[in-house]
Design a protein around this motif. Structure first.
Motif, PDB file in Angstrom:
ATOM      1  N   CYS A  25      27.642  49.096  26.488  1.00 44.74           N
ATOM      2  CA  CYS A  25      26.269  49.233  26.986  1.00 44.74           C
ATOM      3  C   CYS A  25      26.147  50.235  28.130  1.00 44.74           C
ATOM      4  O   CYS A  25      25.051  50.479  28.622  1.00 44.74           O
ATOM      5  CB  CYS A  25      25.728  47.876  27.430  1.00 44.74           C
ATOM      6  N   MET A  26      27.250  50.782  28.570  1.00 47.39           N
ATOM      7  CA  MET A  26      27.304  51.780  29.641  1.00 47.39           C
ATOM      8  C   MET A  26      26.848  51.253  31.006  1.00 47.39           C
ATOM      9  O   MET A  26      26.486  52.023  31.880  1.00 47.39           O
ATOM     10  CB  MET A  26      26.480  53.027  29.287  1.00 47.39           C
ATOM     11  N   GLN A  27      26.870  49.948  31.204  1.00 42.65           N
ATOM     12  CA  GLN A  27      26.559  49.384  32.508  1.00 42.65           C
ATOM     13  C   GLN A  27      27.722  49.655  33.447  1.00 42.65           C
ATOM     14  O   GLN A  27      28.882  49.547  33.052  1.00 42.65           O
ATOM     15  CB  GLN A  27      26.308  47.884  32.407  1.00 42.65           C
ATOM     16  N   THR A  28      27.423  50.023  34.682  1.00 40.33           N
ATOM     17  CA  THR A  28      28.476  50.331  35.641  1.00 40.33           C
ATOM     18  C   THR A  28      28.695  49.159  36.588  1.00 40.33           C
ATOM     19  O   THR A  28      27.778  48.388  36.874  1.00 40.33           O
ATOM     20  CB  THR A  28      28.127  51.588  36.459  1.00 40.33           C
ATOM     21  N   PHE A  29      29.920  49.072  37.067  1.00 40.59           N
ATOM     22  CA  PHE A  29      30.322  48.021  38.004  1.00 40.59           C
ATOM     23  C   PHE A  29      31.068  48.683  39.146  1.00 40.59           C
ATOM     24  O   PHE A  29      31.721  49.715  38.971  1.00 40.59           O
ATOM     25  CB  PHE A  29      31.243  47.006  37.315  1.00 40.59           C
ATOM     26  N   ILE A  30      31.026  48.068  40.310  1.00 36.31           N
ATOM     27  CA  ILE A  30      31.720  48.600  41.481  1.00 36.31           C
ATOM     28  C   ILE A  30      33.230  48.515  41.258  1.00 36.31           C
ATOM     29  O   ILE A  30      33.712  47.637  40.538  1.00 36.31           O
ATOM     30  CB  ILE A  30      31.266  47.872  42.758  1.00 36.31           C
ATOM     31  N   CYS A  31      33.951  49.420  41.865  1.00 37.50           N
ATOM     32  CA  CYS A  31      35.390  49.567  41.593  1.00 37.50           C
ATOM     33  C   CYS A  31      36.204  48.322  41.952  1.00 37.50           C
ATOM     34  O   CYS A  31      37.314  48.157  41.461  1.00 37.50           O
ATOM     35  CB  CYS A  31      35.939  50.781  42.319  1.00 37.50           C
ATOM     36  N   THR A  32      35.664  47.436  42.760  1.00 40.61           N
ATOM     37  CA  THR A  32      36.399  46.234  43.152  1.00 40.61           C
ATOM     38  C   THR A  32      36.145  45.054  42.213  1.00 40.61           C
ATOM     39  O   THR A  32      36.597  43.949  42.478  1.00 40.61           O
ATOM     40  CB  THR A  32      36.013  45.813  44.581  1.00 40.61           C
ATOM     41  N   THR A  33      35.445  45.281  41.118  1.00 36.00           N
ATOM     42  CA  THR A  33      35.145  44.215  40.166  1.00 36.00           C
ATOM     43  C   THR A  33      36.434  43.706  39.539  1.00 36.00           C
ATOM     44  O   THR A  33      37.273  44.477  39.087  1.00 36.00           O
ATOM     45  CB  THR A  33      34.204  44.730  39.063  1.00 36.00           C
ATOM     46  N   SER A  34      36.564  42.389  39.499  1.00 39.01           N
ATOM     47  CA  SER A  34      37.786  41.790  38.975  1.00 39.01           C
ATOM     48  C   SER A  34      37.753  41.728  37.451  1.00 39.01           C
ATOM     49  O   SER A  34      36.706  41.887  36.821  1.00 39.01           O
ATOM     50  CB  SER A  34      37.947  40.380  39.538  1.00 39.01           C
ATOM     51  N   GLU A  35      38.912  41.455  36.877  1.00 38.28           N
ATOM     52  CA  GLU A  35      39.031  41.316  35.436  1.00 38.28           C
ATOM     53  C   GLU A  35      38.204  40.126  34.949  1.00 38.28           C
ATOM     54  O   GLU A  35      37.643  40.151  33.848  1.00 38.28           O
ATOM     55  CB  GLU A  35      40.503  41.133  35.051  1.00 38.28           C
ATOM     56  N   VAL A  36      38.092  39.104  35.775  1.00 47.01           N
ATOM     57  CA  VAL A  36      37.315  37.916  35.423  1.00 47.01           C
ATOM     58  C   VAL A  36      35.841  38.281  35.227  1.00 47.01           C
ATOM     59  O   VAL A  36      35.204  37.858  34.255  1.00 47.01           O
ATOM     60  CB  VAL A  36      37.473  36.828  36.515  1.00 47.01           C
ATOM     61  N   LYS A  37      35.304  39.085  36.127  1.00 44.12           N
ATOM     62  CA  LYS A  37      33.904  39.495  36.015  1.00 44.12           C
ATOM     63  C   LYS A  37      33.694  40.376  34.785  1.00 44.12           C
ATOM     64  O   LYS A  37      32.670  40.276  34.116  1.00 44.12           O
ATOM     65  CB  LYS A  37      33.449  40.235  37.274  1.00 44.12           C
ATOM     66  N   CYS A  38      34.642  41.228  34.491  1.00 50.88           N
ATOM     67  CA  CYS A  38      34.547  42.059  33.293  1.00 50.88           C
ATOM     68  C   CYS A  38      34.553  41.184  32.042  1.00 50.88           C
ATOM     69  O   CYS A  38      33.783  41.410  31.101  1.00 50.88           O
ATOM     70  CB  CYS A  38      35.700  43.056  33.238  1.00 50.88           C
ATOM     71  N   LYS A  39      35.410  40.163  32.056  1.00 49.79           N
ATOM     72  CA  LYS A  39      35.496  39.251  30.918  1.00 49.79           C
ATOM     73  C   LYS A  39      34.194  38.478  30.748  1.00 49.79           C
ATOM     74  O   LYS A  39      33.699  38.304  29.628  1.00 49.79           O
ATOM     75  CB  LYS A  39      36.668  38.287  31.112  1.00 49.79           C
ATOM     76  N   GLU A  40      33.608  38.028  31.874  1.00 53.80           N
ATOM     77  CA  GLU A  40      32.337  37.319  31.819  1.00 53.80           C
ATOM     78  C   GLU A  40      31.239  38.198  31.220  1.00 53.80           C
ATOM     79  O   GLU A  40      30.434  37.744  30.415  1.00 53.80           O
ATOM     80  CB  GLU A  40      31.916  36.866  33.216  1.00 53.80           C
ATOM     81  N   HIS A  41      31.219  39.472  31.623  1.00 51.85           N
ATOM     82  CA  HIS A  41      30.224  40.403  31.090  1.00 51.85           C
ATOM     83  C   HIS A  41      30.405  40.585  29.593  1.00 51.85           C
ATOM     84  O   HIS A  41      29.435  40.520  28.837  1.00 51.85           O
ATOM     85  CB  HIS A  41      30.321  41.756  31.797  1.00 51.85           C
ATOM     86  N   ALA A  42      31.635  40.781  29.166  1.00 49.60           N
ATOM     87  CA  ALA A  42      31.911  41.013  27.753  1.00 49.60           C
ATOM     88  C   ALA A  42      31.532  39.796  26.910  1.00 49.60           C
ATOM     89  O   ALA A  42      30.946  39.942  25.827  1.00 49.60           O
ATOM     90  CB  ALA A  42      33.384  41.361  27.560  1.00 49.60           C
ATOM     91  N   GLU A  43      31.831  38.607  27.393  1.00 51.94           N
ATOM     92  CA  GLU A  43      31.510  37.394  26.646  1.00 51.94           C
ATOM     93  C   GLU A  43      30.003  37.136  26.604  1.00 51.94           C
ATOM     94  O   GLU A  43      29.478  36.687  25.590  1.00 51.94           O
ATOM     95  CB  GLU A  43      32.235  36.190  27.248  1.00 51.94           C
ATOM     96  N   ALA A  44      29.314  37.425  27.693  1.00 57.77           N
ATOM     97  CA  ALA A  44      27.880  37.139  27.759  1.00 57.77           C
ATOM     98  C   ALA A  44      27.043  38.190  27.024  1.00 57.77           C
ATOM     99  O   ALA A  44      26.113  37.844  26.304  1.00 57.77           O
ATOM    100  CB  ALA A  44      27.436  37.061  29.217  1.00 57.77           C
ATOM    101  N   LYS A  45      27.388  39.446  27.197  1.00 56.64           N
ATOM    102  CA  LYS A  45      26.554  40.516  26.651  1.00 56.64           C
ATOM    103  C   LYS A  45      27.021  41.013  25.285  1.00 56.64           C
ATOM    104  O   LYS A  45      26.207  41.495  24.501  1.00 56.64           O
ATOM    105  CB  LYS A  45      26.526  41.707  27.626  1.00 56.64           C
ATOM    106  N   HIS A  46      28.310  40.949  25.029  1.00 60.20           N
ATOM    107  CA  HIS A  46      28.868  41.503  23.789  1.00 60.20           C
ATOM    108  C   HIS A  46      29.828  40.505  23.145  1.00 60.20           C
ATOM    109  O   HIS A  46      31.037  40.766  23.065  1.00 60.20           O
ATOM    110  CB  HIS A  46      29.597  42.828  24.065  1.00 60.20           C
TER     111      HIS A  46
END
Length: 78
Positions: free
Chosen positions: A43-64
């Motif tokens: 989806c090309m959404q950007t996240f701040i460089c300090t974003t953890s793997e957990v937050k990335c996983k949450e985004h992927a599960e919720a949005k995709h």
């Protein structure tokens, strides 16, 4: 006694000078924009460089939910 117009003007000039110095330091918003270096490739959404793997996983599960985590964030592959 004191407190005449000259003193009031001097105080106002000093106060304005301090405000200008504070404003000259710059905003944190510019550096925050530069730090948005992690991007979801779906989806090309950007996240701040300090974003953890957990937050990335949450985004992927919720949005995709149909996509794999590593499709969204290939930088997480080890």
């Amino acid at each position: 006694m004191g407190g005449g117009n000259a003193q009031k003007s001097k105080m106002a000039r000093e106060k304005n000078l301090e405000k200008q110095k504070a404003a000259a330091k710059g905003s944190q918003l510019d550096s925050n924009k530069k730090a948005m270096s992690i991007q979801c490739k779906v989806c090309m959404q950007t996240f701040i460089c300090t974003t953890s793997e957990v937050k990335c996983k949450e985004h992927a599960e919720a949005k995709h939910p149909k996509s794999d985590l590593y499709v969204c964030f290939p930088h997480l592959k080890k």
